[in-house]
Design a protein around this motif. Structure first.
Motif, mmCIF file in Angstrom:
data_model
loop_
_atom_site.group_PDB
_atom_site.id
_atom_site.type_symbol
_atom_site.label_atom_id
_atom_site.label_comp_id
_atom_site.label_asym_id
_atom_site.label_seq_id
_atom_site.Cartn_x
_atom_site.Cartn_y
_atom_site.Cartn_z
ATOM 1 N N THR A 19 64.151 100.140 9.200
ATOM 2 C CA THR A 19 64.062 101.101 10.277
ATOM 3 C C THR A 19 65.138 102.204 10.033
ATOM 4 O O THR A 19 64.863 103.451 10.661
ATOM 5 C CB THR A 19 64.513 100.220 11.809
ATOM 6 O OG1 THR A 19 63.584 98.968 11.628
ATOM 7 C CG2 THR A 19 64.467 101.068 12.906
ATOM 8 N N GLU A 68 63.699 95.987 9.840
ATOM 9 C CA GLU A 68 62.853 95.315 11.185
ATOM 10 C C GLU A 68 63.193 94.001 11.194
ATOM 11 O O GLU A 68 62.929 93.208 10.051
ATOM 12 C CB GLU A 68 61.395 95.494 11.146
ATOM 13 C CG GLU A 68 60.885 97.145 11.327
ATOM 14 C CD GLU A 68 59.570 97.260 10.855
ATOM 15 O OE1 GLU A 68 58.909 96.248 10.513
ATOM 16 O OE2 GLU A 68 58.971 98.233 11.264
ATOM 17 N N ARG A 71 62.829 105.246 9.897
ATOM 18 C CA ARG A 71 61.722 104.398 9.582
ATOM 19 C C ARG A 71 61.086 105.108 8.087
ATOM 20 O O ARG A 71 59.782 105.529 7.996
ATOM 21 C CB ARG A 71 60.754 104.612 10.624
ATOM 22 C CG ARG A 71 61.330 104.157 11.988
ATOM 23 C CD ARG A 71 60.297 104.026 12.998
ATOM 24 N NE ARG A 71 59.374 102.966 13.104
ATOM 25 C CZ ARG A 71 58.209 102.808 13.829
ATOM 26 N NH1 ARG A 71 58.023 103.743 14.748
ATOM 27 N NH2 ARG A 71 57.393 101.848 13.619
ATOM 28 N N GLY A 111 63.022 106.238 19.777
ATOM 29 C CA GLY A 111 63.029 104.531 19.926
ATOM 30 C C GLY A 111 64.636 103.949 19.568
ATOM 31 O O GLY A 111 64.372 102.823 18.897
ATOM 32 N N LYS A 117 63.009 100.837 18.918
ATOM 33 C CA LYS A 117 62.689 100.318 17.613
ATOM 34 C C LYS A 117 63.897 99.753 17.194
ATOM 35 O O LYS A 117 63.840 98.773 16.017
ATOM 36 C CB LYS A 117 62.029 101.164 16.586
ATOM 37 C CG LYS A 117 60.764 101.999 17.255
ATOM 38 C CD LYS A 117 59.435 100.787 17.325
ATOM 39 C CE LYS A 117 58.298 101.086 17.456
ATOM 40 N NZ LYS A 117 58.103 101.955 18.931
ATOM 41 N N LEU A 173 62.377 94.173 16.109
ATOM 42 C CA LEU A 173 63.175 95.276 16.168
ATOM 43 C C LEU A 173 64.362 95.096 15.311
ATOM 44 O O LEU A 173 64.878 93.895 14.921
ATOM 45 C CB LEU A 173 63.909 95.077 17.772
ATOM 46 C CG LEU A 173 62.968 95.886 18.666
ATOM 47 C CD1 LEU A 173 61.776 94.766 19.158
ATOM 48 C CD2 LEU A 173 63.842 95.801 20.187
#
Length: 505
Positions: free
Chosen positions: A258, A279, A314, A330, A416, A447
């Motif tokens: 992430t 994640e 990401r 996010g 996120k 998350l």
């Protein structure tokens, strides 16, 4: 410790919709440290404010040094030798230490003019008696939190206090400053002063107290000798049940990366910081006060501008965002100070939750209150927030419930990455366990989570991997069997970075 300094019996205090104290009886002896513990909202602060003259009880009796009294104001309580040292210090930063110590009771000469010489001399004597390393003329705003706390304690010395109430006194102190505070408390105890000590930190409770009284839902659950009990019994009394598992760690089921930062540097704060989080992963950041942990995540979130470094979001490199952009892509940051950085205290829970996301709850620039209320109701139930309704000012809520509103504010935007800076500071053991469980739940939903904590058992208990920081640099990275208290202590105690062990067992 046989002489009773103060006792209360049958104290009841009711606010609109809430019975904060229910027939409470409690006593403090001379020369003892008496802990008062309970979950947030249990009634601890209300009881102490009654003793300090800030609140008038609806019923009950207060006996101080053998005399039934009615404490109608803090000044009257102070004149009787009862002093409350708040968690948020009640000092005037632009005044000197001397002026703060005697605030409201400055000495005057025969003409009614301030006697500055006597003010400074008396204040200096009080500071010297406590072993303070600063003078009476020092401006309070230039002092550290620990030294400001000593100014508050000097009031007890100056007014010959016989009862001093400490409310979460170590919340903002380093380990060294905590040791100094405990030495000061020991001096007061040796002088026959009764001490009430309110804290959520069980290690402190068992280190320095003689007796423990537990409150739950405004009622006393019992008083026990500290040496005759343990954490498990006190926890059961506090929350009415056993904590089968105090910490909750999410299952290790990680997805794509992430966030990754490389060579992140901000002159004077931190340098060459690199790490990543995936994640479903909980990454812990541990270090001593001043290590640079909060400054690093504030830079990632756009509150500070870095001098150097790269950020990958990401899987793609991107420019360091500003806070608005960070929220849009996010990211969520739950700050260290919920009252100063996380909440608008005069607003209700509904407004606090939706404030950073006005675009989501407005149509043609008009707020959709029905949507706001629906979100409020959802997170009130999900996080078990105790509040009378969406418009109740969050300033009236306990610390644990305030923290839950800060969490709700960010979760409603479905982020996120969630960054939690000291998420359980100043809240009770039951609320801590609930937040630990929430952290695990967020990770299991996919998350990425970063947790900054100064409590070593917490950061070890909830994290899959721990990054240690010291003096603005990464000092070590640990996972699996290498995540031990000894390894973390050694890492933050040395300046050279530790060997990296990045694979999760």
């Amino acid at each position: 410790m046989n002489q009773t300094v103060l006792s209360v019996s049958g104290i009841t205090k009711t606010f609109p919709g809430v019975r904060a104290l229910d027939d409470v009886s409690f006593d403090i002896r001379a020369g003892e440290v008496h802990a008062l513990v309970g979950e947030n909202g249990a009634g601890k602060s209300t009881l102490m404010k009654v003793l300090a003259g800030l609140y008038k009880p609806d019923s009950g009796e207060i006996v101080h040094r053998g005399e039934a009294v009615r404490l109608t104001s803090p000044l009257e309580a102070r004149n009787r030798g009862i002093l409350l040292i708040h968690q948020e210090l009640s000092l005037s930063p632009e005044l000197s230490a001397a002026e703060n110590i005697y605030l409201g009771a400055w000495p005057t000469n025969r003409l009614g003019v301030l006697d500055k010489r006597k003010l400074r001399a008396d204040a200096q004597a009080a500071l010297d008696a406590l072993g303070c390393d600063f003078g009476a003329t020092a401006r309070v705003g230039t002092l550290s939190i620990a030294r400001q706390q000593m100014v508050e304690i000097a009031r007890a010395q100056a007014f010959n206090a016989n009862l001093v109430i400490f409310d979460e006194p170590t919340a903002s102190l380093t380990e060294g400053e905590k040791v100094q505070l405990f030495q000061t408390i020991e001096r007061l105890r040796a002088a026959g002063v009764g001490i009430v000590y309110i804290s959520h930190k069980m290690d402190e409770i068992f280190e320095i107290t003689d007796r423990i009284t537990v409150l739950r839902d405004g009622a006393v659950q019992g008083t026990v000798e500290t040496r005759d009990t343990g954490i498990a019994e006190i926890t059961r009394m506090m929350i009415g049940r056993d904590l089968d598992s105090y910490f909750h760690r999410a299952r290790a089921d990680f997805g794509a990366e992430t966030l990754r930062v490389e060579g992140l540097t901000k002159a004077g704060l931190f340098r060459d910081v690199s790490f990543s989080v995936r994640e479903g992963e909980v990454l812990g950041l541990y270090g001593l006060v001043g290590a640079g942990r909060s400054e690093v995540v504030e830079t990632i979130f756009g509150i500070r501008k870095p001098d150097a470094g790269r950020l990958f979001w990401r899987g793609e490199e991107t420019a360091f965002p500003k806070p608005r952009k960070a929220i849009e892509i996010g990211m969520a940051l739950v700050p260290e100070s919920r009252k100063e950085q996380g909440l608008i205290l005069g607003m209700g829970g509904r407004q606090n939750i939706t404030l950073p996301h006005l675009r989501l709850f407005s149509r043609l620039r008009v707020m959709q209150e029905r949507q706001e209320r629906a979100v409020f109701d959802r997170y009130r139930e999900r996080l078990s927030i105790k509040t009378t309704g969406p418009e109740q000012p969050v300033s009236l809520l306990s610390g644990g419930n305030q923290q839950k509103f800060v969490l709700a504010k960010w979760l409603c935007a479905e982020p996120k990455l969630v960054i939690l800076d000291e998420p359980t500071r100043g809240i009770d053991v039951g609320s801590k366990s609930a937040i630990h469980e929430l952290i695990a739940g967020l990770a299991e939903q996919g998350l990425a989570v970063i947790v900054i904590s100064s409590e070593m058992p917490e950061v070890l208990g909830v994290s899959h991997r721990v990054l240690t920081m010291s003096e603005g640099r990464v000092a070590g990275e640990f996972s699996g069997d290498s995540m031990t208290e000894q390894n973390l202590i050694e890492a933050v105690s040395r300046q050279a970075p530790a060997a990296v062990e990045s694979e999760v067992a």
